[in-house]
Scaffold this motif. Structure first.
Motif, PDB file in Angstrom:
ATOM      1  N   CYS A  75       0.893  -1.187   0.049  1.00 41.29           N
ATOM      2  CA  CYS A  75       0.068  -0.217   0.008  1.00 41.29           C
ATOM      3  C   CYS A  75       0.683   1.257   0.219  1.00 41.29           C
ATOM      4  O   CYS A  75       0.427   2.250  -0.414  1.00 41.29           O
ATOM      5  CB  CYS A  75      -1.001   0.125   1.357  1.00 41.29           C
ATOM      6  N   SER A  78       2.112   1.412  -3.647  1.00 41.97           N
ATOM      7  CA  SER A  78       0.913   1.767  -4.556  1.00 41.97           C
ATOM      8  C   SER A  78       0.500   3.578  -4.105  1.00 41.97           C
ATOM      9  O   SER A  78       0.243   4.193  -4.984  1.00 41.97           O
ATOM     10  CB  SER A  78      -0.265   0.864  -4.227  1.00 41.97           C
ATOM     11  N   TYR A 163       1.569   1.030 -10.942  1.00 42.67           N
ATOM     12  CA  TYR A 163       0.290   0.981  -9.927  1.00 42.67           C
ATOM     13  C   TYR A 163      -0.692   0.043 -10.039  1.00 42.67           C
ATOM     14  O   TYR A 163      -1.046  -0.684  -8.916  1.00 42.67           O
ATOM     15  CB  TYR A 163      -0.343   2.448  -9.924  1.00 42.67           C
ATOM     16  N   LYS A 167      -1.508  -3.130  -7.170  1.00 41.01           N
ATOM     17  CA  LYS A 167      -2.707  -3.203  -6.728  1.00 41.01           C
ATOM     18  C   LYS A 167      -3.163  -4.684  -6.909  1.00 41.01           C
ATOM     19  O   LYS A 167      -3.937  -5.195  -6.140  1.00 41.01           O
ATOM     20  CB  LYS A 167      -3.655  -2.275  -7.278  1.00 41.01           C
ATOM     21  N   VAL A 174     -10.760  -3.236  -2.594  1.00 40.32           N
ATOM     22  CA  VAL A 174     -10.019  -2.089  -3.126  1.00 40.32           C
ATOM     23  C   VAL A 174     -10.192  -0.774  -2.179  1.00 40.32           C
ATOM     24  O   VAL A 174      -9.218   0.143  -1.997  1.00 40.32           O
ATOM     25  CB  VAL A 174     -10.705  -1.763  -4.533  1.00 40.32           C
ATOM     26  N   SER A 177      -7.630  -0.910   0.598  1.00 39.40           N
ATOM     27  CA  SER A 177      -6.162  -0.792   0.266  1.00 39.40           C
ATOM     28  C   SER A 177      -6.115   1.036  -0.171  1.00 39.40           C
ATOM     29  O   SER A 177      -4.957   1.550   0.134  1.00 39.40           O
ATOM     30  CB  SER A 177      -5.986  -1.260  -0.850  1.00 39.40           C
ATOM     31  N   GLU A 181      -3.236   3.312   1.417  1.00 41.49           N
ATOM     32  CA  GLU A 181      -2.414   4.002   0.651  1.00 41.49           C
ATOM     33  C   GLU A 181      -2.438   5.596   0.726  1.00 41.49           C
ATOM     34  O   GLU A 181      -1.457   6.340   0.918  1.00 41.49           O
ATOM     35  CB  GLU A 181      -2.414   3.634  -0.894  1.00 41.49           C
TER      36      GLU A 181
END
Length: 307
Positions: A75, A78, A163, A167, A174, A177, A181
């Protein structure tokens, strides 16, 4: 099921349309420093996302995920990649390079296909192979004719492409995360916003005129299409979402050309045409796949199973 897929198509297409029209929004903040805009985008994204996660009950999973070192590291990576991508994109728009950003997002899906081939041993169809070759030809043609790399386009494409790969390695939902991030980047955004406001008049710029409202709105402009996209993409086949994602760079191209009147010379137009030709090959191939699957499904429904 058909209604669910239709809703998914509307959601994915709608979110991509929002992304495609974002240059019009960022241009309203052109007088403000690009990094200061980015800092506020992160800050307000965290504020609105945090409220959303609490309301929808994701708080407990976020705390659990924070105990997983691997996920937290992914994370962090990303978060750094998407922050860099946002920064380059905002700079491109507000410095008169919307068409370069558009080209980057046309190249990005092709780059993802190549990354999938190299690192995940995914197989390319003949159409995808031709698309990759055409994109490479387009970039090489641009470099040879201009004598320089399309730096902004490649930075946009590579940062967003990598990215997406990172992921893919993250196993939590989603929303979780995305929250983590953003949380990683939040302290840096706060520190930069405070430093800029103190040393360069950033606070005055933010509190004057329309910027007072637009900077907080940048958080909503970030989250709304992203959440809609993630809801919609779960309801449509992968190949269909891949086709719909080209809505965004297409609208960026239109805004750059017709709203911001960026120059379009023969070399640049030829480059776009070469890349578009490759994309059309894959889009047509995926439409044919979709048609064959629908036809097979209709035939299956029309033929009752034998006992």
């Amino acid at each position: 099921m058909k209604t669910t897929q239709s809703q998914g198509v509307v959601a994915v297409a709608g979110s991509c349309a929002m992304w495609g029209l974002l240059p019009l929004f960022w241009n309203l903040l052109a007088p403000v420093n690009a990094v200061y805009i980015l800092a506020h985008r992160l800050i307000w994204s965290m504020v609105f996302l945090g409220v959303f996660m609490l309301i929808t009950g994701w708080g407990k999973m976020i705390l659990t995920t924070m105990k997983d070192r691997r996920t937290m590291l992914l994370c962090l990576i990303s978060g750094a990649l998407i922050t860099f991508n946002w920064g380059v994109y905002i700079y491109a728009v507000n410095s008169g390079h919307v068409l370069d950003a558009s080209m980057g997002y046309f190249i990005e899906p092709v780059l993802v296909v190549v990354i999938g081939l190299i690192f995940f041993r995914e197989r390319l169809s003949k159409a995808e192979t031709l698309t990759v070759i055409m994109a490479a030809i387009g970039v090489v043609y641009l470099v040879v004719r201009t004598g320089s790399l399309p730096i902004l386009s490649l930075l946009v494409a590579v940062s967003f492409g990598v990215y997406g790969v990172v992921k893919k390695l993250i196993t939590v939902p989603v929303q979780v995360s995305l929250c983590i991030e953003t949380l990683w980047m939040f302290p840096l955004a706060i520190l930069f916003a405070l430093w800029w406001a103190r040393s360069s008049g950033g606070g005055e710029a933010a509190l004057n005129g329309v910027s007072f409202w637009l900077l907080p709105a940048s958080g909503l402009m970030t989250l709304i299409p992203l959440l809609i996209f993630n809801i919609g993409v779960q309801k449509v086949p992968l190949y269909l979402s891949g086709i719909l994602t080209y809505v965004s760079p297409s609208l960026q191209f239109v805004t750059g050309l017709f709203f911001f009147h960026e120059p379009m010379n023969t070399v640049r137009m030829t480059t776009f045409l070469i890349i578009w030709a490759g994309i059309v090959i894959t889009v047509v191939d995926k439409i044919q796949i979709m048609y064959r699957e629908k036809k097979a499904l209709r035939e299956e429904k029309g033929n009752p199973k034998s006992s």
